[in-house]
Write a protein that holds these residues in place. Structure first.
Motif: not given
Ligand code: NDP
Length: 256
Positions: A38-40, A63-65, A92-94, A190-197
């Motif tokens: 899922c994602s939003r 789709v789900c928040d 549980n990744n979100v 730290y992992i290269k993703t949209s969260l921390v880029n």
């Molecule tokens: P990203 O922000 O790159 O990806 C997050 C994903 O989750 C996207 O697919 C996003 O899609 C989805 N998402 C976010 N919020 C919601 C929501 N409320 N409901 C449904 N889907 C949601 O994050 P990462 O891959 O970096 O992070 C994944 C996990 O890893 C997290 O728990 C993070 O805390 C953890 N982590 C990451 C680190 C890093 O350095 N990157 C380091 C340590 C831990 P959309 O926005 O469309 O909903």
């Protein structure tokens, strides 16, 4: 299925369109699992589903928040009907973050981080428990963070949500062992993703991270998804209640 295969298994990966979740979806599906995610954002999810179909991976999603309680209930109903009430793997990744000095956090910041990172993961575990039990062989993985293991400057609320995940990893591992459900936590640095880029683009910030990391670099999503997949395999059947860091050595670094 063999010891090193997920053939015949069903998996739910929350937040699979980007970053670590995206890599986990592809890793589990490549090992033979049928995956639901899922994602939003609908268009981003549809693009991913199309890409996976093209790669021959069996992935569906909706789709789900996940920060919204009612949406979580609906979502698990969809997962249950897609998988005939049986789920082997729950990832549980979100997760999200807002970085501020502690005294600057508003009530809204607090509740946004708490409900996205911890409430969602906890409630999804509750909702998925009957499905995991029904599968006969269940595995839950929390994507936590080294921020829940040691003190880093990621923001105190985020750290608390990740430490909470790491604690319930141990409790659920004990409580649900009788249902043949294993529970483990994966804690990345730290992992290269949209969260921390946006942070990694700042040269000084990146330098300070890398200087604390024995392997001298940040990580890739595929370096997390490999461990997640391993913990779900039949060959990991005696591993439960563990918190494993994927951090290039950061958390064991004394005076590097
Ligand atoms: P990203 O922000 O790159 O990806 C997050 C994903 O989750 C996207 O697919 C996003 O899609 C989805 N998402 C976010 N919020 C919601 C929501 N409320 N409901 C449904 N889907 C949601 O994050 P990462 O891959 O970096 O992070 C994944 C996990 O890893 C997290 O728990 C993070 O805390 C953890 N982590 C990451 C680190 C890093 O350095 N990157 C380091 C340590 C831990 P959309 O926005 O469309 O909903």
């Amino acid at each position: 299925a063999g010891r090193w295969s997920l053939e015949g298994m069903t998996a739910l990966v929350t937040g699979g369109t980007r970053g670590i979740g995206n890599a986990v979806v592809e890793e589990l599906a490549a090992l033979g699992a049928v995956v639901y995610t899922c994602s939003r954002k609908e268009s981003e999810l549809n693009d991913c589903l199309k890409k996976w179909e093209g790669l021959g991976l069996r992935v569906s999603g909706s789709v789900c928040d996940l920060s919204v309680r009612e949406q979580r209930v609906d979502f698990i109903q969809k997962v249950s009907s897609a998988f005939d009430g049986k789920l082997n793997i729950l990832i549980n990744n979100v997760g999200t973050n807002i970085r501020k000095p502690t005294v600057d956090y508003s009530e809204e910041d607090y509740s946004f981080i708490m409900k996205t990172n911890f409430d969602a993961a906890f409630h999804i575990c509750q909702l998925a428990h009957p499905l995991l039990k029904a599968s006969g062989m269940g595995s839950i993985i929390f994507i936590s963070s080294v921020a829940g293991v040691v003190a880093i400057s990621s923001g105190v609320i985020y750290a608390a949500t990740k430490a909470a995940m790491n604690q319930i990893t141990k409790n659920l591992a004990c409580e649900w062992a009788k249902d043949n459900i294993r529970v483990n936590s994966v804690s990345p640095w730290y992992i290269k993703t949209s969260l921390v880029n946006h942070l990694l683009e700042k040269e000084n910030f990146l330098k300070s991270l890398v200087s604390r990391t024995p392997l001298n670099r940040v990580g890739e999503p595929e370096e997390v998804s490999s461990l997640v997949a391993f913990l779900c395999l039949p060959c990991a059947s005696y591993i439960t209640g563990q918190i494993i860091s994927v951090d290039g050595g950061m958390t064991v670094n004394g005076f590097y």
